[in-house]
Design an enzyme around this catalytic site. Structure first.
Site, PDB file in Angstrom:
ATOM      1  N   CYS A  37      -4.455   2.153  -4.009  1.00 61.62           N
ATOM      2  CA  CYS A  37      -3.896   2.148  -3.119  1.00 61.62           C
ATOM      3  C   CYS A  37      -2.126   1.202  -3.697  1.00 61.62           C
ATOM      4  O   CYS A  37      -1.037   0.977  -2.765  1.00 61.62           O
ATOM      5  CB  CYS A  37      -3.667   3.069  -1.882  1.00 61.62           C
ATOM      6  SG  CYS A  37      -5.048   4.627  -1.404  1.00 61.62           S
TER       7      CYS A  37
ATOM      8  N   HIS B 190       1.280  -1.050   0.230  1.00 61.50           N
ATOM      9  CA  HIS B 190      -0.157  -0.332   0.221  1.00 61.50           C
ATOM     10  C   HIS B 190       1.479   0.721   0.001  1.00 61.50           C
ATOM     11  O   HIS B 190       2.627   1.309   0.499  1.00 61.50           O
ATOM     12  CB  HIS B 190      -0.897   0.101   1.249  1.00 61.50           C
ATOM     13  CG  HIS B 190      -2.014   1.122   1.676  1.00 61.50           C
ATOM     14  ND1 HIS B 190      -1.609   2.170   2.119  1.00 61.50           N
ATOM     15  CD2 HIS B 190      -3.126   0.927   1.349  1.00 61.50           C
ATOM     16  CE1 HIS B 190      -2.611   3.234   1.879  1.00 61.50           C
ATOM     17  NE2 HIS B 190      -4.367   2.208   1.483  1.00 61.50           N
TER      18      HIS B 190
ATOM     19  N   ASP C 135       3.984  -4.258   8.855  1.00 64.80           N
ATOM     20  CA  ASP C 135       2.023  -3.866   8.586  1.00 64.80           C
ATOM     21  C   ASP C 135       1.233  -4.103   8.548  1.00 64.80           C
ATOM     22  O   ASP C 135       0.651  -4.733   7.708  1.00 64.80           O
ATOM     23  CB  ASP C 135       1.793  -2.891   7.099  1.00 64.80           C
ATOM     24  CG  ASP C 135       0.865  -2.193   6.660  1.00 64.80           C
ATOM     25  OD1 ASP C 135       0.006  -1.877   7.568  1.00 64.80           O
ATOM     26  OD2 ASP C 135       0.488  -1.233   5.543  1.00 64.80           O
TER      27      ASP C 135
ATOM     28  N   GLN D 133      -5.055  -4.707   7.615  1.00 65.12           N
ATOM     29  CA  GLN D 133      -4.878  -5.111   7.251  1.00 65.12           C
ATOM     30  C   GLN D 133      -5.301  -6.533   7.731  1.00 65.12           C
ATOM     31  O   GLN D 133      -5.975  -7.582   8.061  1.00 65.12           O
ATOM     32  CB  GLN D 133      -5.350  -6.222   5.733  1.00 65.12           C
ATOM     33  CG  GLN D 133      -5.166  -4.585   4.632  1.00 65.12           C
ATOM     34  CD  GLN D 133      -7.112  -3.939   4.849  1.00 65.12           C
ATOM     35  OE1 GLN D 133      -7.912  -4.943   5.000  1.00 65.12           O
ATOM     36  NE2 GLN D 133      -6.941  -2.713   4.288  1.00 65.12           N
TER      37      GLN D 133
ATOM     38  N   LYS E 184      -9.898   0.679  10.528  1.00 63.57           N
ATOM     39  CA  LYS E 184     -10.415  -1.223   9.863  1.00 63.57           C
ATOM     40  C   LYS E 184     -10.785  -2.685  11.195  1.00 63.57           C
ATOM     41  O   LYS E 184     -10.761  -3.481   9.752  1.00 63.57           O
ATOM     42  CB  LYS E 184      -8.778  -1.021   9.187  1.00 63.57           C
ATOM     43  CG  LYS E 184      -8.501  -0.094   8.168  1.00 63.57           C
ATOM     44  CD  LYS E 184      -7.346  -0.720   7.977  1.00 63.57           C
ATOM     45  CE  LYS E 184      -7.060   0.577   6.590  1.00 63.57           C
ATOM     46  NZ  LYS E 184      -7.712   0.504   5.445  1.00 63.57           N
TER      47      LYS E 184
END
Length: 401
Positions: A359, A117, A195, A198, A221
């Site tokens: 993105c 991303h 990261d 998600q 999220k």
């Protein structure tokens, strides 16, 4: 099992307001349960005050709620509370790391895969340019990468280095082998950043056991409010880092010519923090814990597999789905632009999906497309939603033809 999650839908007021809504844009942001909304309302109605510095009762209550939220986050991801830093989101967490680690002058290179991303690609790329560090993108093959390419990149990059990678890609839902990559990075003397924007909403995670050095994720999220995020870092590494922002709250003593900073984690939380956001995030994590992340993960896996079967039967539709993927299905149709298909789904069937490059323009370039449709699932989605998605696409194709 589906009946259980159907009942959960009543916990989310947006579905009472829009009963026919099929919300499949969860990779962008999730809906909020009543408990989170009430927690935010109660905070502003009953406990609103700045934290840490005042000694009156309301401020002490606000401070207690803020630090309790830190404890909840730490417990949820298997970290120490002193390792949890509140930020505005994953993007700010990654920018904080890129600048702080870059300015420390301890690292000579940043390494990032091309499927990332933009929030986990551009900060490392740009900070490397600004500070004169080396930047090494790891090449990818369609949906993912080969570990041998990771090894080649690590071997040729300048040392010491920082390797930053997602756990679950935002574009295709590819579940990366970050555990193996972490070991490769550490064996070469590097630092690993995960990261988890998600990943954390979708599977159990233990920071200490994972071996990663830093973890970033966002509240919105994972059923929490917008404007709140988390950076988790190993205590010894955080102590070596310089602050990313300067101002109030993160100060120990200020002199005419020099300043000393507060201990971690507060030295990285300059200014008035998003107290309500942290409290709301804590409540969201408590909601998820009551249900169980493993149960949620299994439910989403079942929905994803059913969606693959349903969509595979639609003529002209191409699915972009790695074998090791979760919660996300990206697709395109040979005769309809993704934006047109997404708009028709909304107008004709009230099905909300995302279209665009997600993105991740480098990922799209490797796939040979400029944009894709993306359907992403979370705990309040049901098998009925999957059927409405497939039927909605068929109806959009009939309308378009």
């Amino acid at each position: 099992m589906d009946d259980y999650f159907c009942k959960l839908k009543s916990d989310f007021p947006i579905f009472s307001k829009h009963p026919d809504l099929v919300y499949l844009d969860n990779a962008a942001t999730t809906q909020k349960p009543f408990s989170v909304i009430e927690k935010l309302k109660n905070f502003y109605s009953e406990t609103n005050a700045n934290v840490h510095r005042a000694v009156y009762r309301l401020a002490e209550e606000s401070t207690a709620l803020y630090e309790e939220a830190r404890e909840i986050v730490a417990s949820f991801v298997g970290a120490k509370s002193g390792e949890v830093i509140f930020t505005r989101g994953t993007t700010e967490s990654l920018n904080l790391l890129a600048y702080s680690l870059g300015l420390s002058k301890k690292y000579r290179a940043f390494v990032v895969p091309l499927f990332e991303h933009h929030s986990n690609f551009v900060p490392w790329q740009q900070v490397a340019h600004i500070l004169g560090l080396k930047f090494y993108p790891v090449k990818i093959h369609a949906s993912g990468f080969l570990l041998e390419d990771v090894v080649k990149t690590i071997n040729r990059c300048e040392k010491p280095f920082v390797f930053s990678m997602t756990g679950l890609t935002n574009s295709l839902g590819y579940r990366t082998p970050f555990e193996e990559v972490t070991k490769l990075v550490h064996s070469a003397g590097g630092v690993f950043v995960l990261d988890g924007a998600q990943l954390i909403p979708h599977e159990p995670f233990n920071f200490k056991e994972s071996g990663v050095d830093f973890l970033a994720f966002s509240g919105h999220k994972i059923l929490g409010p917008t404007g709140i995020g988390v950076l988790v870092g190993k205590e010894d590494l955080l102590k070596q880092m310089i602050p990313f922002q300067y101002g109030g709250e993160m100060i120990d003593r200020v002199g005419e010519r020099d300043t000393t900073f507060a201990p971690i984690p507060h030295r990285f939380e300059a200014g008035t923090p998003n107290v309500a956001g942290a409290v709301g995030l804590g409540e969201a994590l408590k909601y998820l814990e009551r249900i169980g992340i493993e149960k949620i993960s299994k439910h989403i896996k079942n929905l994803t597999e059913e969606a693959v079967k349903e969509l595979s039967d639609i003529p002209g539709l191409t699915l972009y789905r790695p074998e090791n993927s979760h919660g996300i299905i990206s697709f395109s149709h040979e005769n309809i632009h993704p934006h047109d298909l997404a708009e028709l789904l909304s107008r004709l069937s009230n099905v909300a999906i995302r279209s665009g490059h997600h993105c991740s323009q480098q990922q799209m370039k490797v796939l040979g497309v400029s944009s894709l449709c993306r359907a992403s699932f979370y705990l309040y989605n049901t098998h009925s939603d999957v059927k409405k998605l497939a039927d909605g696409i068929r109806e959009a194709l009939r309308w378009f033809s």
